[in-house]
Write an enzyme that holds these catalytic residues in place. Structure first.
Site, PDB file in Angstrom:
ATOM      1  N   LYS A  11       0.825  -1.216   0.000  1.00  0.00           N
ATOM      2  CA  LYS A  11       0.000   0.000   0.000  1.00  0.00           C
ATOM      3  C   LYS A  11       0.866   1.276   0.000  1.00  0.00           C
ATOM      4  CE  LYS A  11      -3.940  -2.257   2.287  1.00  0.00           C
ATOM      5  NZ  LYS A  11      -4.939  -2.156   3.379  1.00  0.00           N
ATOM      6  N   TYR A  51     -12.424  -2.070  -3.513  1.00  0.00           N
ATOM      7  CA  TYR A  51     -12.948  -2.148  -2.150  1.00  0.00           C
ATOM      8  C   TYR A  51     -14.474  -2.008  -2.099  1.00  0.00           C
ATOM      9  CZ  TYR A  51      -8.381  -2.204   0.203  1.00  0.00           C
ATOM     10  OH  TYR A  51      -7.143  -2.572   0.686  1.00  0.00           O
ATOM     11  N   PHE A  59     -15.396   4.005   7.039  1.00  0.00           N
ATOM     12  CA  PHE A  59     -14.030   4.374   6.656  1.00  0.00           C
ATOM     13  C   PHE A  59     -13.795   4.290   5.143  1.00  0.00           C
ATOM     14  CE2 PHE A  59     -13.962  -0.137   7.946  1.00  0.00           C
ATOM     15  CZ  PHE A  59     -13.478  -0.729   6.794  1.00  0.00           C
ATOM     16  N   ARG A  87      -2.152 -14.411   4.554  1.00  0.00           N
ATOM     17  CA  ARG A  87      -2.923 -13.746   5.612  1.00  0.00           C
ATOM     18  C   ARG A  87      -2.163 -13.860   6.950  1.00  0.00           C
ATOM     19  NH1 ARG A  87      -7.115 -10.385   4.261  1.00  0.00           N
ATOM     20  NH2 ARG A  87      -7.835 -10.735   6.390  1.00  0.00           N
ATOM     21  N   THR A  93      -5.459  -7.070  10.848  1.00  0.00           N
ATOM     22  CA  THR A  93      -5.748  -5.795  10.179  1.00  0.00           C
ATOM     23  C   THR A  93      -5.208  -4.619  10.981  1.00  0.00           C
ATOM     24  OG1 THR A  93      -7.778  -6.810   9.329  1.00  0.00           O
ATOM     25  CG2 THR A  93      -7.611  -4.400   9.180  1.00  0.00           C
ATOM     26  N   ARG A 104       2.532  -6.566   9.250  1.00  0.00           N
ATOM     27  CA  ARG A 104       1.863  -5.418   9.870  1.00  0.00           C
ATOM     28  C   ARG A 104       2.464  -5.082  11.235  1.00  0.00           C
ATOM     29  NH1 ARG A 104      -4.110  -7.128   7.602  1.00  0.00           N
ATOM     30  NH2 ARG A 104      -4.163  -5.717   5.821  1.00  0.00           N
ATOM     31  N   ASN A 114      -2.073   0.161   6.734  1.00  0.00           N
ATOM     32  CA  ASN A 114      -1.532  -1.081   7.295  1.00  0.00           C
ATOM     33  C   ASN A 114      -0.703  -1.891   6.307  1.00  0.00           C
ATOM     34  OD1 ASN A 114      -3.641  -1.957   5.773  1.00  0.00           O
ATOM     35  ND2 ASN A 114      -4.783  -2.902   7.434  1.00  0.00           N
ATOM     36  N   HIS A 117      -2.229  -5.576   1.526  1.00  0.00           N
ATOM     37  CA  HIS A 117      -3.515  -6.250   1.314  1.00  0.00           C
ATOM     38  C   HIS A 117      -3.222  -7.673   0.870  1.00  0.00           C
ATOM     39  CE1 HIS A 117      -7.477  -7.319  -0.284  1.00  0.00           C
ATOM     40  NE2 HIS A 117      -6.793  -7.874  -1.272  1.00  0.00           N
ATOM     41  N   GLU A 128      -9.636 -10.399  -7.875  1.00  0.00           N
ATOM     42  CA  GLU A 128      -8.663  -9.327  -7.629  1.00  0.00           C
ATOM     43  C   GLU A 128      -7.477  -9.418  -8.599  1.00  0.00           C
ATOM     44  OE1 GLU A 128      -9.798  -8.891  -2.883  1.00  0.00           O
ATOM     45  OE2 GLU A 128      -7.819  -9.635  -3.432  1.00  0.00           O
TER      46      GLU A 128
HETATM   47  P1  IDP Z   1      -7.904  -6.840   5.774  1.00  0.00           P
HETATM   48  O1  IDP Z   1      -7.133  -5.867   4.893  1.00  0.00           O
HETATM   49  O2  IDP Z   1      -7.075  -7.303   6.937  1.00  0.00           O
HETATM   50  O3  IDP Z   1      -8.541  -7.969   4.995  1.00  0.00           O
HETATM   51  P2  IDP Z   1     -10.556  -5.596   6.011  1.00  0.00           P
HETATM   52  O4  IDP Z   1     -11.423  -5.676   7.218  1.00  0.00           O
HETATM   53  O5  IDP Z   1     -10.991  -6.351   4.782  1.00  0.00           O
HETATM   54  O6  IDP Z   1      -9.083  -5.993   6.461  1.00  0.00           O
HETATM   55  O7  IDP Z   1     -10.431  -4.039   5.659  1.00  0.00           O
HETATM   56  C1  IDP Z   1      -9.878  -3.623   4.432  1.00  0.00           C
HETATM   57  C2  IDP Z   1      -8.982  -2.435   4.682  1.00  0.00           C
HETATM   58  O8  IDP Z   1      -9.773  -1.335   5.114  1.00  0.00           O
HETATM   59  C3  IDP Z   1      -7.943  -2.624   5.795  1.00  0.00           C
HETATM   60  O9  IDP Z   1      -6.790  -3.315   5.371  1.00  0.00           O
HETATM   61  C4  IDP Z   1      -7.644  -1.184   6.163  1.00  0.00           C
HETATM   62  O10 IDP Z   1      -6.745  -0.568   5.232  1.00  0.00           O
HETATM   63  C5  IDP Z   1      -9.023  -0.534   6.022  1.00  0.00           C
HETATM   64  N1  IDP Z   1      -9.723  -0.508   7.322  1.00  0.00           N
HETATM   65  C6  IDP Z   1     -10.316  -1.543   7.953  1.00  0.00           C
HETATM   66  N2  IDP Z   1     -10.853  -1.160   9.128  1.00  0.00           N
HETATM   67  C7  IDP Z   1     -10.607   0.178   9.224  1.00  0.00           C
HETATM   68  C8  IDP Z   1     -10.921   1.171  10.210  1.00  0.00           C
HETATM   69  O11 IDP Z   1     -11.531   0.897  11.241  1.00  0.00           O
HETATM   70  N3  IDP Z   1     -10.482   2.441   9.949  1.00  0.00           N
HETATM   71  C9  IDP Z   1      -9.798   2.779   8.798  1.00  0.00           C
HETATM   72  N4  IDP Z   1      -9.490   1.870   7.855  1.00  0.00           N
HETATM   73  C10 IDP Z   1      -9.880   0.601   8.061  1.00  0.00           C
END
Ligand code: IDP
Length: 140
Positions: A11, A51, A59, A87, A93, A104, A114, A117, A128
């Protein structure tokens, strides 16, 4: 478990901090092979499409803004059980909850920014990968 492919993004926080090589070293050390890779600047439409599943989340706007804030590196990773393995290598996350040694935990600064992805299932991995790579760009 068979050899699988998964889709990965390094990212904008990773490219901004010049960490793409460091992240790739963790990926390769875990036994995953980078079989396709390119650096792109995602458009707003690409990020919103990618997304779309999160479009109702509070968010979402912030996420699209972040993902288009700088270059990203999109990748296809290949290996035994690659989806689950990546993963695990990525970590939770929220980096505050990520296990020691995960990407992470090592590099991410916040739940939004973070660093990486990774696809969460074979069906999403296929969609994807197809969004960003033509078949002949993947060289196993
Ligand atoms: P993942 O990337 O670990 O699969 P997901 O829940 O699918 O997590 O969320 C996708 C992306 O959305 C996360 O990697 C992060 O960049 C962003 N995200 C998730 N939760 C939050 C939040 O609470 N605040 C801001 N960004 C978030």
């Amino acid at each position: 478990m068979a050899v699988q492919r998964t889709f990965s993004i390094l990212k904008p926080d990773a490219t901004r901090r010049n960490l793409t090589g460091a992240v790739n070293a963790v990926i390769e050390k875990a036994g995953l092979r980078i079989v396709a890779q390119k650096r792109i600047h995602m458009t707003k439409v690409q990020a919103e499409t990618f997304y779309a599943v999160h479009s109702a989340r509070p968010f979402f706007g912030e996420l699209v803004e972040f993902m288009t804030s700088g270059p990203v590196v999109v990748q296809v990773l290949e290996g035994e059980d690659a989806i689950t393995k990546y993963r695990e290598v990525m970590g939770a996350t929220n980096p505050a909850n990520a296990a020691e040694g995960t990407i992470r935990k090592l590099f991410a600064e916040s739940v939004g920014e973070n660093t990486v992805h990774g696809s969460d299932a074979p069906e999403t991995a296929a969609v994807e990968i197809a969004q960003f790579f033509a078949g002949n760009e993947i060289v196993g």
